[in-house]
Design a protein around this motif. Structure first.
Motif, short mmCIF file in Angstrom:
data_model
loop_
_atom_site.label_atom_id
_atom_site.label_comp_id
_atom_site.label_asym_id
_atom_site.label_seq_id
_atom_site.Cartn_x
_atom_site.Cartn_y
_atom_site.Cartn_z
N LYS A 1 0.82 -1.19 0.00
CA LYS A 1 0.00 0.00 0.00
C LYS A 1 0.87 1.26 0.00
N MET A 2 1.96 1.23 0.74
CA MET A 2 2.83 2.39 0.83
C MET A 2 3.39 2.75 -0.55
N HIS A 3 3.74 1.74 -1.33
CA HIS A 3 4.28 1.99 -2.67
C HIS A 3 3.24 2.71 -3.53
N HIS A 4 2.00 2.27 -3.46
CA HIS A 4 0.92 2.88 -4.23
C HIS A 4 0.74 4.35 -3.83
N VAL A 5 0.76 4.63 -2.55
CA VAL A 5 0.59 6.00 -2.06
C VAL A 5 1.77 6.86 -2.48
N GLN A 6 2.99 6.34 -2.33
CA GLN A 6 4.18 7.10 -2.73
C GLN A 6 4.16 7.42 -4.22
N GLU A 7 3.76 6.45 -5.01
CA GLU A 7 3.71 6.64 -6.46
C GLU A 7 2.70 7.73 -6.82
N ASN A 8 1.53 7.68 -6.21
CA ASN A 8 0.52 8.69 -6.49
C ASN A 8 0.92 10.06 -5.95
N PHE A 9 1.60 10.08 -4.82
CA PHE A 9 2.10 11.34 -4.29
C PHE A 9 3.09 11.95 -5.27
N GLN A 10 4.01 11.15 -5.78
CA GLN A 10 5.01 11.66 -6.73
C GLN A 10 4.36 12.16 -8.01
N LYS A 11 3.33 11.46 -8.49
CA LYS A 11 2.63 11.90 -9.69
C LYS A 11 1.92 13.23 -9.46
N SER A 12 1.26 13.35 -8.30
CA SER A 12 0.55 14.59 -8.02
C SER A 12 1.53 15.75 -7.82
N GLU A 13 2.65 15.47 -7.18
CA GLU A 13 3.69 16.49 -6.98
C GLU A 13 4.24 16.95 -8.33
N ALA A 14 4.49 16.00 -9.22
CA ALA A 14 5.02 16.34 -10.55
C ALA A 14 4.01 17.17 -11.34
N ALA A 15 2.75 16.78 -11.32
CA ALA A 15 1.72 17.53 -12.05
C ALA A 15 1.60 18.95 -11.51
N TYR A 16 1.67 19.07 -10.19
CA TYR A 16 1.57 20.38 -9.54
C TYR A 16 2.74 21.27 -9.95
N ARG A 17 3.95 20.72 -9.92
CA ARG A 17 5.14 21.50 -10.28
C ARG A 17 5.17 21.88 -11.75
N VAL A 18 4.77 20.96 -12.61
CA VAL A 18 4.74 21.25 -14.05
C VAL A 18 3.74 22.37 -14.33
N PHE A 19 2.58 22.28 -13.69
CA PHE A 19 1.57 23.32 -13.89
C PHE A 19 2.09 24.68 -13.42
N LEU A 20 2.73 24.71 -12.26
CA LEU A 20 3.28 25.97 -11.75
C LEU A 20 4.33 26.54 -12.71
N GLN A 21 5.23 25.68 -13.17
CA GLN A 21 6.27 26.14 -14.09
C GLN A 21 5.68 26.69 -15.38
N GLU A 22 4.73 25.97 -15.96
CA GLU A 22 4.11 26.41 -17.20
C GLU A 22 3.32 27.70 -16.98
N SER A 23 2.66 27.80 -15.83
CA SER A 23 1.88 29.00 -15.54
C SER A 23 2.77 30.22 -15.42
N LEU A 24 3.89 30.06 -14.74
CA LEU A 24 4.81 31.17 -14.59
C LEU A 24 5.41 31.58 -15.94
N LYS A 25 5.72 30.58 -16.74
CA LYS A 25 6.33 30.84 -18.05
C LYS A 25 5.34 31.54 -18.98
N ASN A 26 4.06 31.21 -18.84
CA ASN A 26 3.05 31.74 -19.76
C ASN A 26 2.13 32.77 -19.10
N MET A 27 2.55 33.33 -17.99
CA MET A 27 1.69 34.22 -17.22
C MET A 27 1.13 35.38 -18.05
N GLU A 28 1.95 36.02 -18.83
CA GLU A 28 1.47 37.16 -19.62
C GLU A 28 0.46 36.73 -20.67
#
Length: 70
Positions: A1-28
């Motif tokens: 179960k821990m592996h499943h949670v860690q994997e999903n945590f990493q995916k959500s963290e990656a999606a969050y960071r990618v969105f933030l980076q793209e948003s900052l890059k395309n803010m204007e």
């Protein structure tokens, strides 16, 4: 179960960071096309998902920490 949670945590963290980076890059561009509200909603969804997986992961890690302290 821990592996499943860690994997999903990493995916959500990656999606969050990618969105933030793209948003900052395309803010204007987002501001120019009045897409700010949509971006805010998406950020809120990603942030909530990230928090949900963070809480699950912490709950699974807490018993291990208690055992180590004993």
């Amino acid at each position: 179960k821990m592996h499943h949670v860690q994997e999903n945590f990493q995916k959500s963290e990656a999606a969050y960071r990618v969105f933030l980076q793209e948003s900052l890059k395309n803010m204007e561009v987002v501001k120019a096309f009045s897409g700010e509200e949509e971006s805010e909603k998406k950020l809120e969804i990603l942030r909530d998902e990230r928090m949900r997986w963070t809480v699950k992961m912490r709950r699974l890690q807490t018993p291990k920490l208690i055992l180590k302290l004993e």
